[in-house]
Every structure is written in C-alpha cells, then in structure tokens.
Scaffold this active site. Structure first.
Site, PDB file in Angstrom:
ATOM      1  N   GLU A   1      59.261   9.490   2.130  1.00  0.00           N
ATOM      2  CA  GLU A   1      59.620  10.610   1.383  1.00  0.00           C
ATOM      3  C   GLU A   1      58.591  11.149   0.410  1.00  0.00           C
ATOM      4  O   GLU A   1      57.832  10.485  -0.215  1.00  0.00           O
ATOM      5  CB  GLU A   1      60.789  10.131   0.529  1.00  0.00           C
ATOM      6  CG  GLU A   1      61.516  11.034  -0.227  1.00  0.00           C
ATOM      7  CD  GLU A   1      62.564  10.724  -1.501  1.00  0.00           C
ATOM      8  OE1 GLU A   1      62.810   9.509  -1.614  1.00  0.00           O
ATOM      9  OE2 GLU A   1      63.047  11.355  -2.166  1.00  0.00           O
TER      10      GLU A   1
ATOM     11  N   ARG B   1      58.333  -6.273   2.458  1.00  0.00           N
ATOM     12  CA  ARG B   1      57.469  -5.284   2.078  1.00  0.00           C
ATOM     13  C   ARG B   1      56.084  -5.907   1.656  1.00  0.00           C
ATOM     14  O   ARG B   1      56.356  -7.197   1.507  1.00  0.00           O
ATOM     15  CB  ARG B   1      58.237  -4.567   1.037  1.00  0.00           C
ATOM     16  CG  ARG B   1      58.486  -5.446  -0.102  1.00  0.00           C
ATOM     17  CD  ARG B   1      59.202  -4.705  -1.128  1.00  0.00           C
ATOM     18  NE  ARG B   1      58.444  -3.855  -1.769  1.00  0.00           N
ATOM     19  CZ  ARG B   1      58.804  -2.543  -1.877  1.00  0.00           C
ATOM     20  NH1 ARG B   1      59.736  -1.738  -1.007  1.00  0.00           N
ATOM     21  NH2 ARG B   1      57.950  -1.513  -2.758  1.00  0.00           N
TER      22      ARG B   1
ATOM     23  N   LYS C   1      56.519   4.114  -5.677  1.00  0.00           N
ATOM     24  CA  LYS C   1      56.283   5.345  -6.189  1.00  0.00           C
ATOM     25  C   LYS C   1      56.575   5.631  -7.560  1.00  0.00           C
ATOM     26  O   LYS C   1      56.078   6.302  -8.294  1.00  0.00           O
ATOM     27  CB  LYS C   1      56.638   6.220  -4.956  1.00  0.00           C
ATOM     28  CG  LYS C   1      55.701   6.336  -3.814  1.00  0.00           C
ATOM     29  CD  LYS C   1      56.182   7.435  -2.974  1.00  0.00           C
ATOM     30  CE  LYS C   1      57.193   7.020  -2.076  1.00  0.00           C
ATOM     31  NZ  LYS C   1      57.674   7.726  -0.984  1.00  0.00           N
TER      32      LYS C   1
HETATM   33  P1  ATP Z   1      58.545   3.096  -2.918  1.00  0.00           P
HETATM   34  O1  ATP Z   1      59.416   1.620  -3.250  1.00  0.00           O
HETATM   35  O2  ATP Z   1      57.063   2.749  -3.130  1.00  0.00           O
HETATM   36  O3  ATP Z   1      59.035   4.201  -3.490  1.00  0.00           O
HETATM   37  P2  ATP Z   1      59.923   3.755  -0.618  1.00  0.00           P
HETATM   38  O4  ATP Z   1      60.362   2.835   0.336  1.00  0.00           O
HETATM   39  O5  ATP Z   1      60.791   4.372  -1.426  1.00  0.00           O
HETATM   40  O6  ATP Z   1      58.773   3.175  -1.447  1.00  0.00           O
HETATM   41  P3  ATP Z   1      59.382   5.511   1.415  1.00  0.00           P
HETATM   42  O7  ATP Z   1      58.434   6.785   1.331  1.00  0.00           O
HETATM   43  O8  ATP Z   1      60.519   5.825   1.617  1.00  0.00           O
HETATM   44  O9  ATP Z   1      58.941   4.878   0.225  1.00  0.00           O
HETATM   45  O10 ATP Z   1      58.521   4.536   2.406  1.00  0.00           O
HETATM   46  C1  ATP Z   1      58.291   5.144   3.587  1.00  0.00           C
HETATM   47  C2  ATP Z   1      58.204   3.903   4.601  1.00  0.00           C
HETATM   48  O11 ATP Z   1      57.306   2.887   4.108  1.00  0.00           O
HETATM   49  C3  ATP Z   1      59.412   3.215   4.604  1.00  0.00           C
HETATM   50  O12 ATP Z   1      59.905   3.034   5.907  1.00  0.00           O
HETATM   51  C4  ATP Z   1      59.357   1.839   3.836  1.00  0.00           C
HETATM   52  O13 ATP Z   1      59.961   0.875   4.218  1.00  0.00           O
HETATM   53  C5  ATP Z   1      57.804   1.607   3.998  1.00  0.00           C
HETATM   54  N1  ATP Z   1      57.448   0.952   2.663  1.00  0.00           N
HETATM   55  C6  ATP Z   1      57.238   1.358   1.421  1.00  0.00           C
HETATM   56  N2  ATP Z   1      56.886   0.312   0.572  1.00  0.00           N
HETATM   57  C7  ATP Z   1      56.422  -0.600   1.263  1.00  0.00           C
HETATM   58  C8  ATP Z   1      55.887  -1.814   1.217  1.00  0.00           C
HETATM   59  N3  ATP Z   1      55.633  -2.164  -0.035  1.00  0.00           N
HETATM   60  N4  ATP Z   1      55.388  -2.600   2.077  1.00  0.00           N
HETATM   61  C9  ATP Z   1      55.583  -2.109   3.407  1.00  0.00           C
HETATM   62  N5  ATP Z   1      56.547  -1.193   3.839  1.00  0.00           N
HETATM   63  C10 ATP Z   1      56.602  -0.315   2.666  1.00  0.00           C
HETATM   64 MG    MG Z   2      62.735   4.743   0.568  1.00  0.00          MG
END
Ligand code: ATP
Ligand code: MG
Length: 564
Positions: free
Chosen positions: A35, A262, A272
C-alpha cells in the site's frame, strides 16, 4: 541473481513442488502488493525476496501492485519510493506494474453482479452500529435491518452512493455471508465505503472506495495470480478471500492464499504507521534517516542489495513468529563490504603529531593498495608529511599495562608508512588535554616494516595534516533501547524506548585526500574503524560519511556463545 545461493527450501516451495508434481503446466505467478502509504521497510524486503525469488526460481512471473484503496493515506511520493526500492533490491516486474485503482471500474461491476445475485446489500447502519451488530467471538452477530432489501433497491442505492448523493459513513455495501459465523470476518464484511477524498491517481472520480479484503482478492484474480502470499494476520481472512473467489463468476484466475510469518527485527519497529510517526514527530529526520529500518534508510546507511537478499535467504520463511537479531543483518553485509569496499584512512578525533626529523615542506607519496581482498582494485597514493593526525585514543602519556599504542619513549607503526618513536608531547596545563605529540621516524622502515626484523606491537592509522580533507562522520546506535519495542510495559508506548544516543556526529574528522574522488553511496572501510558510506549531504571539501557497521562480527560471536 542466479550467481547467488538459491533460497533454502521452505513450506511454500514444498506446496509449489507438490502442485507441479500433479500438474507440470501449473503457472507460478506471484505479486508484491504494497500500500503506498509509506516507505518500504526490511519486513517488506522479506516479502519482495520471497515473491520475486519464487518467480525467478520457477521461471514464473511476479507483479508489482500498488494496493491503493485508501486515498487519504496514500500519495505519489510513496509510489515512487516503492518503485525505486524494489528496483534497487534487484527485481524486475517488466511491464507489470499495476494499481488496484486501475480496477475500480471492474470492481464496481463485480459488486453489481454480487448485488444481482443477492449476495451483497447496501447497509445504513452507522460505523458504531455496524461494529455493535457484528457481535464478538463469544456473541453471534445480529443481522442488519437492511439485509433483506430488494435487489432493485440495492442497485439504485449503490449507484447513488457512487454518485456522491450520501455523506461519508452513512452507507456501506456489504457482502451477505453469515452473521452467525464463528469467524468475524465472515459476518457480512464491508466491501465499499463512502469517502469523498481525492485519490492520487483517480482524482475525485470516485466517492466510494473498495475495502482491502474485497479489492485484494479480486485484483489477485484479475491478474491471474496463482499464489497470493501474505503475512499470518490474514489467516482468518482466508475464508473471506475464498468466498469471493467462489461467488464471483468469470474471474480469470483462482489464486491460493498462503500465509507466512512476518519479519520482526530486534531494537526496531516494523510498521509503517509507527515509522511514519517517527518521521512526523521529528524523532528521526526523514524516511531515509540511516537509523530507520526502511529500505531507503538502510541504503543510505550503506547496506547493499546483495546483503539484504542474503539476509532474507538466511532468515528463511516459515509459519513461526520470531524476533530476528539485527546483528544477523549486519553479518550478511560484512562479507559483501569486505570484498568490495575501498580502504581509506580517516581520523575521527584528531591529535596532531609532529615528526621532528622529517623535512619541513616535503611530501612523500606512499603507494597503498585499495583493497587487499580484491587484486583488481589497484592502488592509491597517500601523502606522508612532517605534520600528521592520529586518533586521540592512540596516544596515552601514562599508559596502562596492556596498552600497546603510542606513549612517551615508545616505538609504534604508522600504517603503511614508518616506525615512529614518541620523544615528547605538549599538554594544556589547565585542562590536561594533550595538544601535540613529537616523534622521530626511522627512514629505514618505509612501508611499515623494518629490515632488521625489529617488531612493534602498536599500529595507528594517520592522515597528513597538510593534505587532510575535512569531514563529518555520523555514528549510529540502535534506534530503540529495548530489544523488542513492540512489547511495552504497562502505561508505556514504543516511543518511550527511543535511544537518545542513536546518533553521534563527529564534525572535525581528517580524511585522506583520495577520498574526495568518490560517489554518494560509495562504500569504504576506514582502516581500524569500520565500514562507512558517503552520504548525500556531502559537499566538496566537506564530506559526510555514515558509519554502516563495525569491523567486528557480533552475530558470529553470539552464535559461538550460544553453542558454547
Ligand atoms: P505495515 O504493518 O508495515 O504497515 P503492511 O502489511 O500494512 O505493513 P503493506 O504495504 O500492505 O504493508 O505490505 C505489502 C506486503 O508486505 C504484504 O504482502 C505484507 O504481508 C508484506 N509485509 C509487510 N510487513 C512485513 C513483515 N514485517 N514481514 C514480512 N512481510 C511483510
Ligand atoms: Mg497491509
């Protein structure tokens, strides 16, 4: 990247191998779906390496998709940074950069189809009521009074929602699934909400925006993704993911959602929202502050794409949550830098040394190898003069027993130059500060070794005072003082664990002149001091370097200790 060790096997690769055993034609098509509401972090790198790595390994494809369904938090700067970071990590999506917002029209049509099939309805409960009606894990949900509206009424209300006839939050479109389900995600989840917000790509064309759970699965299916890999918190969303696949007719693909753990990294946060808060509250300077676990921050700090990929292979992929040592990330880097970083001498806390028997005005140019680990790296010329600088900590007037560096009457080596003997020093009588040191050098020890086999115990790096380039060096410590700042004590929040000493700036460093010819982002090993990376704040005659990591491998040490 085929020259690298391939990722070790993991449960996802086992699933794919099994699928291929049953159907050798099965396509491997993954996607990385960030995102654009912030910069990518090292946790995202895990997902990027996994998704793009699988596509590479099985000769499949991996798409880059911006999951841009929340216009109030997203913007073009974030899109650009994501594109740059994935590219920098070494991956190529070819012509497949997609946006969920590209599918808004399609998503709308599909929603109409669900309404026509009696599988979605317009609901007028307020957000609070919706939450209340949903129930809890122990209490079943209550059906919305709007659940059984006619198809015609739903179609026209949904159309009016799109036209912007209702205020934000007054209506939603919900999937009609099961208000008694044990899985809260299945209790008529919201598919669309009204939000009169400007979107960074579609402008004000839309007054309604699809929810993640709906937009994500449909986007996957429209792109014919075969494996939709996500983190464990989406496990409970999988039944909903599959419900959409089963209830929408005519989708080009049937992706399979697989969840993995994760990445959590010690002494930092990987969210984020929190990283964004650190930037906006000024606790760090920017998204690419070298203390940040963002890809941009790590790059600026001096991490290389190869080292981040290696780290991601080392941590592997599983379903078990854990906390990875930040020292392991540094371990993955050190090998790469040792082989590829130019060497240079930089004095961080300068102390002047005068070599009394070295002619005034003379410069002797010493030929020094750029990198002993790389025979092709060539040599450089380093000037040796009567006045030079050494580190303050490399001289003591009254040294303790095990101190082998310079002291009155003692002979030491100036790296790659000469043996020198300290004969005198001057001190500020008031403060006790050493002002300068006087030495003599032995001209028969050129290169830093003696023909007569005489040995010295201490070696110092040094920089000619006459030729030194002034520079700034920024030293870093962990951003947080707590190993896991996500687990806070009662009444505290993660920001209470910020390390006040995470940045130290040394403004008066003396650098050997060859260093001026270097690029922003170039890596150096400052002899005896560690690995450093030239920062974008550098100006000519005023260089700035970030310390990347020290020379000592803390992770290997930790491993040894754990075994022993
Ligand atoms: P955040 O918790 O940092 O906001 P998010 O999952 O909301 O992360 P996205 O932009 O939706 O952020 O993530 C894009 C992809 O990266 C998703 O498929 C998510 O599962 C993966 N991802 C995010 N954080 C991690 C992490 N700590 N380890 C592994 N994969 C991750
Ligand atoms: Mg997300």
């Amino acid at each position: 990247m085929s020259e690298e060790t391939p990722a070790p096997t993991n449960f996802i690769k086992n699933i794919i191998s099994e699928d291929l055993a049953h159907n050798s034609e099965k396509k491997i098509h993954t996607r990385f779906p960030p995102e654009p509401n912030g910069y990518l972090h090292i946790g995202h790198a895990k997902s990027i390496v996994l998704n793009f790595g699988l596509a590479e390994e099985y000769t499949g494809k991996c798409n880059l998709r911006m999951d841009d369904t929340n216009p109030t938090k997203e913007n073009e700067e974030y899109v650009q940074s994501i594109v740059e970071d994935v590219k920098w990590l070494g991956y190529d999506w070819q012509d497949r950069l997609y946006y969920a917002s590209d599918y808004y029209e399609k998503l709308y049509e599909i929603a109409l189809g669900l309404i026509r099939d009696g599988k979605a309805y317009v609901c007028q409960l307020t957000p609070e009521q919706t939450r209340e009606y949903r129930g809890t894990l122990t209490k079943p949900g209550t059906p919305s009074p709007y659940r059984d509206r006619s198809v015609e009424e739903n179609l026209s209300l949904f159309e009016e929602m799109r036209q912007g006839k209702f205020p934000d939050g007054s209506h939603t479109l919900r999937a009609k699934i099961d208000m008694a389900s044990g899985n809260l995600n299945m209790r008529d989840p919201v598919m669309y909400r009204i939000m009169k917000a400007e979107h960074h790509r579609t402008g004000d064309a839309w007054k309604i925006y699809p929810m993640y759970d709906y937009a994500h699965v449909i986007s996957d299916a429209l792109e014919d993704i075969t494996y939709s890999l996500c983190t464990l918190e989406f496990e409970d969303h999988r039944p909903l993911y599959n419900w959409f696949l089963e209830n929408v007719a005519g989708l080009p693909g049937t992706p399979r959602q697989i969840e993995f753990a994760r990445l959590n990294l010690s002494y930092t946060v990987l969210s984020k929202r929190k990283l964004s808060e650190l930037v906006s509250s000024g606790l760090v300077k920017s998204w690419d502050d070298p203390r940040m676990p963002t890809i941009a921050g790590l790059r600026r700090r001096g991490f290389t794409p190869k080292s981040l990929r290696k780290f991601c292979y080392m941590i592997g992929v599983s379903k078990a949550d854990n906390l990875v040592e930040i020292a392991m990330l540094e371990f993955a880097l050190r090998e790469d830098l040792n082989q590829n970083a130019r060497r240079a001498m930089v004095v961080m806390n300068p102390l002047k040394v005068i070599i009394d028997n070295f002619p005034e005005g003379k410069t002797e140019w010493l030929e020094v190898e750029n990198n002993p680990e790389d025979p092709n790296s060539g040599t450089r010329r380093v000037p040796f003069t009567r006045e030079i600088y050494i580190e303050r900590e490399d001289f003591q007037e009254d040294p303790p027993k095990k101190y082998f560096r310079m002291a009155p009457g003692r002979e030491v080596r100036f790296m790659k130059a000469y043996y020198v003997t300290c004969i005198d020093y001057k001190k500020d009588p008031r403060t006790g500060e050493i002002l300068e040191v006087h030495c003599t050098y032995d001209p028969k020890t050129r290169g830093g070794w003696s023909e007569d086999g005489r040995k010295v115990k201490g070696t110092s790096h040094w920089v000619s005072a006459q030729y030194a380039v002034e520079g700034e060096v920024r030293l870093y410590e962990h951003l947080f003082t707590k190993e896991n700042p996500e687990q806070v004590e009662e009444g505290k929040e993660y920001k209470d664990y910020i390390n006040e000493n995470s940045l130290t700036v040394l403004k008066h460093c003396k650098m050997e002149p060859s260093i001026e010819q270097s690029e922003v982002g170039e890596h150096f090993q400052f002899l005896r001091m560690g690995y450093f990376c030239k920062d974008k704040d550098s100006r000519s005659h005023r260089l700035v370097f970030n310390k990347t990591v020290g020379l000592q491998d803390k992770w290997a040490k930790m491993q040894k200790k754990n075994k022993g």
